[in-house]
Write a protein that holds these residues in place. Structure first.
Motif, PDB file in Angstrom:
ATOM      1  N   GLY A  18       0.679  -1.263  -0.042  1.00 45.60           N
ATOM      2  CA  GLY A  18      -0.131  -0.028   0.124  1.00 45.60           C
ATOM      3  C   GLY A  18       0.848   1.275   0.121  1.00 45.60           C
ATOM      4  O   GLY A  18       1.919   1.408  -0.544  1.00 45.60           O
ATOM      5  N   GLY A  20       2.952   2.569   2.168  1.00 50.69           N
ATOM      6  CA  GLY A  20       4.457   2.471   2.791  1.00 50.69           C
ATOM      7  C   GLY A  20       5.071   1.973   1.517  1.00 50.69           C
ATOM      8  O   GLY A  20       6.286   2.533   1.472  1.00 50.69           O
ATOM      9  N   SER A  40       6.261  -9.083   8.388  1.00 51.10           N
ATOM     10  CA  SER A  40       6.349 -10.472   8.006  1.00 51.10           C
ATOM     11  C   SER A  40       7.759 -10.638   7.202  1.00 51.10           C
ATOM     12  O   SER A  40       7.792  -9.920   6.190  1.00 51.10           O
ATOM     13  N   ARG A  43       6.711 -11.351   3.421  1.00 50.29           N
ATOM     14  CA  ARG A  43       6.121 -10.166   2.769  1.00 50.29           C
ATOM     15  C   ARG A  43       7.170  -9.214   2.533  1.00 50.29           C
ATOM     16  O   ARG A  43       7.270  -8.479   1.476  1.00 50.29           O
ATOM     17  N   ASP A  91       7.527  -6.333  14.708  1.00 50.58           N
ATOM     18  CA  ASP A  91       6.165  -6.003  14.863  1.00 50.58           C
ATOM     19  C   ASP A  91       5.725  -4.824  15.724  1.00 50.58           C
ATOM     20  O   ASP A  91       6.228  -4.723  17.058  1.00 50.58           O
ATOM     21  N   ASN A 118       3.780   4.967   9.076  1.00 50.42           N
ATOM     22  CA  ASN A 118       2.981   4.414   8.121  1.00 50.42           C
ATOM     23  C   ASN A 118       1.929   3.363   8.444  1.00 50.42           C
ATOM     24  O   ASN A 118       0.848   3.215   8.232  1.00 50.42           O
ATOM     25  N   ALA A 119       2.652   2.364   9.273  1.00 52.50           N
ATOM     26  CA  ALA A 119       2.020   0.973   9.312  1.00 52.50           C
ATOM     27  C   ALA A 119       0.668   1.339   9.887  1.00 52.50           C
ATOM     28  O   ALA A 119       0.795   2.031  10.771  1.00 52.50           O
ATOM     29  N   GLY A 120      -0.322   0.381   9.457  1.00 56.51           N
ATOM     30  CA  GLY A 120      -1.576   0.610  10.184  1.00 56.51           C
ATOM     31  C   GLY A 120      -2.474  -0.585  10.055  1.00 56.51           C
ATOM     32  O   GLY A 120      -2.348  -1.454   9.168  1.00 56.51           O
ATOM     33  N   VAL A 121      -3.260  -0.804  11.098  1.00 62.33           N
ATOM     34  CA  VAL A 121      -4.472  -2.229  10.965  1.00 62.33           C
ATOM     35  C   VAL A 121      -5.576  -1.579  11.426  1.00 62.33           C
ATOM     36  O   VAL A 121      -5.820  -0.519  12.130  1.00 62.33           O
ATOM     37  N   PRO A 226      -4.011   9.837   3.426  1.00 61.70           N
ATOM     38  CA  PRO A 226      -3.577   9.650   2.115  1.00 61.70           C
ATOM     39  C   PRO A 226      -4.288   9.670   0.992  1.00 61.70           C
ATOM     40  O   PRO A 226      -3.868   9.356  -0.270  1.00 61.70           O
ATOM     41  N   VAL A 228      -8.401   7.755  -0.115  1.00 61.52           N
ATOM     42  CA  VAL A 228      -9.197   6.812   0.117  1.00 61.52           C
ATOM     43  C   VAL A 228      -8.585   5.947  -0.853  1.00 61.52           C
ATOM     44  O   VAL A 228      -9.110   5.970  -2.224  1.00 61.52           O
ATOM     45  N   LEU A 229      -7.873   4.755  -0.572  1.00 62.62           N
ATOM     46  CA  LEU A 229      -7.096   4.041  -1.504  1.00 62.62           C
ATOM     47  C   LEU A 229      -7.328   2.555  -1.713  1.00 62.62           C
ATOM     48  O   LEU A 229      -7.499   2.050  -0.671  1.00 62.62           O
ATOM     49  N   THR A 231      -5.897  -0.384  -1.083  1.00 60.95           N
ATOM     50  CA  THR A 231      -5.167  -1.355  -0.391  1.00 60.95           C
ATOM     51  C   THR A 231      -5.564  -2.435   0.093  1.00 60.95           C
ATOM     52  O   THR A 231      -6.751  -2.573   0.491  1.00 60.95           O
ATOM     53  N   TRP A 234      -8.420  -2.593   3.671  1.00 61.84           N
ATOM     54  CA  TRP A 234      -9.994  -2.767   3.781  1.00 61.84           C
ATOM     55  C   TRP A 234     -10.189  -4.234   3.832  1.00 61.84           C
ATOM     56  O   TRP A 234     -11.209  -4.736   4.075  1.00 61.84           O
ATOM     57  N   LYS A 236      -8.658  -6.323   5.639  1.00 57.27           N
ATOM     58  CA  LYS A 236      -8.572  -6.880   6.854  1.00 57.27           C
ATOM     59  C   LYS A 236      -9.417  -6.250   8.048  1.00 57.27           C
ATOM     60  O   LYS A 236      -9.184  -6.621   9.253  1.00 57.27           O
TER      61      LYS A 236
HETATM   62  N1  LIG Z   1      -6.079   2.684   2.235  1.00 56.59           N
HETATM   63  C1  LIG Z   1      -6.786   3.925   2.573  1.00 56.59           C
HETATM   64  O1  LIG Z   1      -7.715   4.403   1.992  1.00 56.59           O
HETATM   65  C2  LIG Z   1      -6.437   4.696   3.826  1.00 56.59           C
HETATM   66  C3  LIG Z   1      -7.096   5.648   4.088  1.00 56.59           C
HETATM   67  C4  LIG Z   1      -6.578   6.666   5.275  1.00 56.59           C
HETATM   68  C5  LIG Z   1      -5.478   6.207   6.066  1.00 56.59           C
HETATM   69  N2  LIG Z   1      -4.875   5.134   5.768  1.00 56.59           N
HETATM   70  C6  LIG Z   1      -3.642   4.879   6.365  1.00 56.59           C
HETATM   71  O2  LIG Z   1      -2.731   4.476   5.463  1.00 56.59           O
HETATM   72  C7  LIG Z   1      -1.577   3.961   6.346  1.00 56.59           C
HETATM   73  C8  LIG Z   1      -1.121   2.501   5.230  1.00 56.59           C
HETATM   74  O3  LIG Z   1      -2.250   1.719   4.952  1.00 56.59           O
HETATM   75  P1  LIG Z   1      -2.421   0.938   3.703  1.00 56.59           P
HETATM   76  O4  LIG Z   1      -3.755   1.365   3.187  1.00 56.59           O
HETATM   77  O5  LIG Z   1      -1.444   1.271   2.849  1.00 56.59           O
HETATM   78  O6  LIG Z   1      -2.733  -0.504   4.266  1.00 56.59           O
HETATM   79  P2  LIG Z   1      -1.756  -1.826   3.976  1.00 56.59           P
HETATM   80  O7  LIG Z   1      -1.675  -2.085   2.553  1.00 56.59           O
HETATM   81  O8  LIG Z   1      -2.737  -2.794   4.702  1.00 56.59           O
HETATM   82  O9  LIG Z   1      -0.568  -1.433   4.523  1.00 56.59           O
HETATM   83  C9  LIG Z   1      -0.456  -1.436   6.032  1.00 56.59           C
HETATM   84  C10 LIG Z   1       0.824  -2.123   6.214  1.00 56.59           C
HETATM   85  O10 LIG Z   1       1.298  -1.899   7.787  1.00 56.59           O
HETATM   86  C11 LIG Z   1       1.773  -3.055   8.218  1.00 56.59           C
HETATM   87  N3  LIG Z   1       1.443  -3.273   9.495  1.00 56.59           N
HETATM   88  C12 LIG Z   1       0.354  -3.728  10.124  1.00 56.59           C
HETATM   89  N4  LIG Z   1       0.520  -4.091  11.318  1.00 56.59           N
HETATM   90  C13 LIG Z   1       1.922  -3.868  11.496  1.00 56.59           C
HETATM   91  C14 LIG Z   1       2.510  -4.411  12.782  1.00 56.59           C
HETATM   92  N5  LIG Z   1       2.012  -4.918  13.921  1.00 56.59           N
HETATM   93  N6  LIG Z   1       3.944  -3.979  12.923  1.00 56.59           N
HETATM   94  C15 LIG Z   1       4.426  -3.729  11.581  1.00 56.59           C
HETATM   95  N7  LIG Z   1       3.767  -3.457  10.286  1.00 56.59           N
HETATM   96  C16 LIG Z   1       2.453  -3.473  10.521  1.00 56.59           C
HETATM   97  C17 LIG Z   1       1.312  -3.985   7.261  1.00 56.59           C
HETATM   98  O11 LIG Z   1       1.884  -5.368   7.191  1.00 56.59           O
HETATM   99  P3  LIG Z   1       1.341  -6.818   6.628  1.00 56.59           P
HETATM  100  O12 LIG Z   1       1.189  -6.762   5.344  1.00 56.59           O
HETATM  101  O13 LIG Z   1       2.170  -7.623   7.391  1.00 56.59           O
HETATM  102  O14 LIG Z   1      -0.198  -6.816   7.395  1.00 56.59           O
HETATM  103  C18 LIG Z   1       1.602  -3.326   5.829  1.00 56.59           C
HETATM  104  O15 LIG Z   1       2.661  -3.357   5.525  1.00 56.59           O
HETATM  105  C19 LIG Z   1      -2.166   3.178   7.575  1.00 56.59           C
HETATM  106  O16 LIG Z   1      -1.751   4.005   8.558  1.00 56.59           O
HETATM  107  C20 LIG Z   1      -3.805   3.559   7.327  1.00 56.59           C
HETATM  108  O17 LIG Z   1      -4.492   3.772   8.716  1.00 56.59           O
HETATM  109  C21 LIG Z   1      -5.305   4.427   4.409  1.00 56.59           C
END
Ligand SMILES: NC(=O)c1ccc[n+]([C@@H]2O[C@H](COP(=O)([O-])OP(=O)(O)OC[C@H]3O[C@@H](n4cnc5c(N)ncnc54)[C@H](OP(=O)(O)O)[C@@H]3O)[C@@H](O)[C@H]2O)c1
Length: 310
Positions: A18, A20, A40, A43, A91, A118-121, A226, A228-229, A231, A234, A236
């Motif tokens: 995503g 990151g 991971s 990954r 982690d 950036n990491a988020g769950v 960032p 609405v993307l 990635t 959603w 999870k």
């Molecule tokens: N996508 C959107 O529309 C959106 C909107 C607003 C904000 N955001 C924010 O954007 C950021 C990135 O999210 P994304 O959308 O790119 O989602 P993503 O593709 O799920 O990426 C999230 C990343 O965080 C990692 N992560 C999760 N838990 C972790 C942990 N305990 N330790 C280390 N790494 C961990 C994941 O690793 P794994 O692959 O191992 O799970 C993955 O690399 C987040 O902070 C999210 O809140 C996203």
């Protein structure tokens, strides 16, 4: 932008996917030396190999990828095209991992120029980290809080640009709905979306307090939604929001929109004085009223110090 960050040391959490991953790739293409933090090994190593291949394309003919499924990747070396990317495993929900990660980063880099938290769950159910914190809060806020504080001297020695990836969803966050301790420990759990929004509100509050405390040290901190993307995040979340969002995934933007929004905050030297702000993609916006509550930001900081005391 090519080469504009040449030689700068950047750390990106959640860099295998995503936003990151996109950010890491853009930083590399701009000449930065990037550490990808992933939880991971599989990954992380896959993303490392792919990033090396995509950023060094053509420049490293004959250089073999060292991150095959059963090979141990060379985590430190640059390849023949001068691309410098390394992988660190941690982690962020485990404080022990974060401390080890910070020690390794500090040992390797006397100065850190860019830190992208950036990491988020999102978690469908209330589960807890090893230290007993609700996992969304532990990962999205506490892990980054601890990492950033442990790297303060290195950030001070470098350009010290921190970007916290928050979300527009912080507007639904409410860290006054119960005692902070109860929210942090999951005792005030009101579902996955509330937990996520609370953690994203914490990201903005942390940003503002960092800017207030560390501005005189030459460190800047900004938060960004960032976009609405499309990635992995959603996929999870719990079933109801997933089903609700399904039709909209067609209209979601590419993760690169988020990557560019982050790069926008670190690449421009004219932005060296920009700190404590919230950006909706690339436009500055006023965050929610609670996100601007200085007393709440102070309280969250002080409690977070207590919660991460090792
Ligand atoms: N996508 C959107 O529309 C959106 C909107 C607003 C904000 N955001 C924010 O954007 C950021 C990135 O999210 P994304 O959308 O790119 O989602 P993503 O593709 O799920 O990426 C999230 C990343 O965080 C990692 N992560 C999760 N838990 C972790 C942990 N305990 N330790 C280390 N790494 C961990 C994941 O690793 P794994 O692959 O191992 O799970 C993955 O690399 C987040 O902070 C999210 O809140 C996203």
């Amino acid at each position: 932008m090519s080469g504009s960050l040449r030689g700068q040391v950047a750390v990106v959490t959640g860099a295998n996917s995503g936003v990151g991953r996109s950010t890491a790739e853009m930083l590399l293409k701009a000449g930065a030396r990037v550490t990808m933090v992933c939880r991971s090994p599989e990954r992380g190593e896959r993303a490392l190999a792919e990033l090396r291949a995509s950023t060094a394309a053509g420049g490293r003919r004959g250089a073999r990828s060292r991150a095959g499924a059963d090979e141990v990747p060379d985590l430190r070396s640059s390849n023949s095209a001068g691309v410098q990317v390394e992988l660190e495993l941690a982690d962020l929900s485990r404080q022990e991992d974060v401390r080890d990660l910070a020690a390794r980063l500090a040992a390797r880099h006397p100065a850190i120029d860019i830190l992208v938290n950036n990491a988020g769950v999102t978690r469908p159910r209330c589960v807890h980290s090893p230290e007993g914190f609700e996992l969304t809060f532990a990962t999205n806020h506490l892990g980054h809080f601890l990492l950033t504080r442990l790297l303060r001297e290195r950030l001070e020695a470098g350009r010290g640009r921190i970007v916290n990836v928050s979300s527009r969803g912080h507007q639904s966050g409410d860290l006054r709905r119960a005692a902070l301790e109860d929210i942090a420990r999951g005792r005030a759990w009101e579902g996955a979306l509330q937990a996520y929004a609370d953690s994203k509100l914490a990201n903005v509050l942390f940003t503002c307090e960092t800017a207030r405390r560390w501005g005189s040290r030459g460190i800047t901190a900004n938060a960004v939604h960032p976009g609405v993307l499309a990635t992995e995040i959603w996929k999870k979340t719990s079933l109801a929001p997933r089903l609700l969002l399904l039709p909209f995934t067609w209209f979601m933007a590419s993760p690169d929109v988020g990557g560019k929004a982050v790069i926008n905050l670190v690449a421009d030297p004219a932005g060296d004085d920009v700190t404590g702000r919230y950006f909706h993609v690339q436009r500055e916006k006023t965050p929610s009223a609670q996100a601007r509550d200085e007393a709440l930001a102070l309280e969250l900081w002080e409690r977070s110090v207590e919660w991460t005391r090792g």
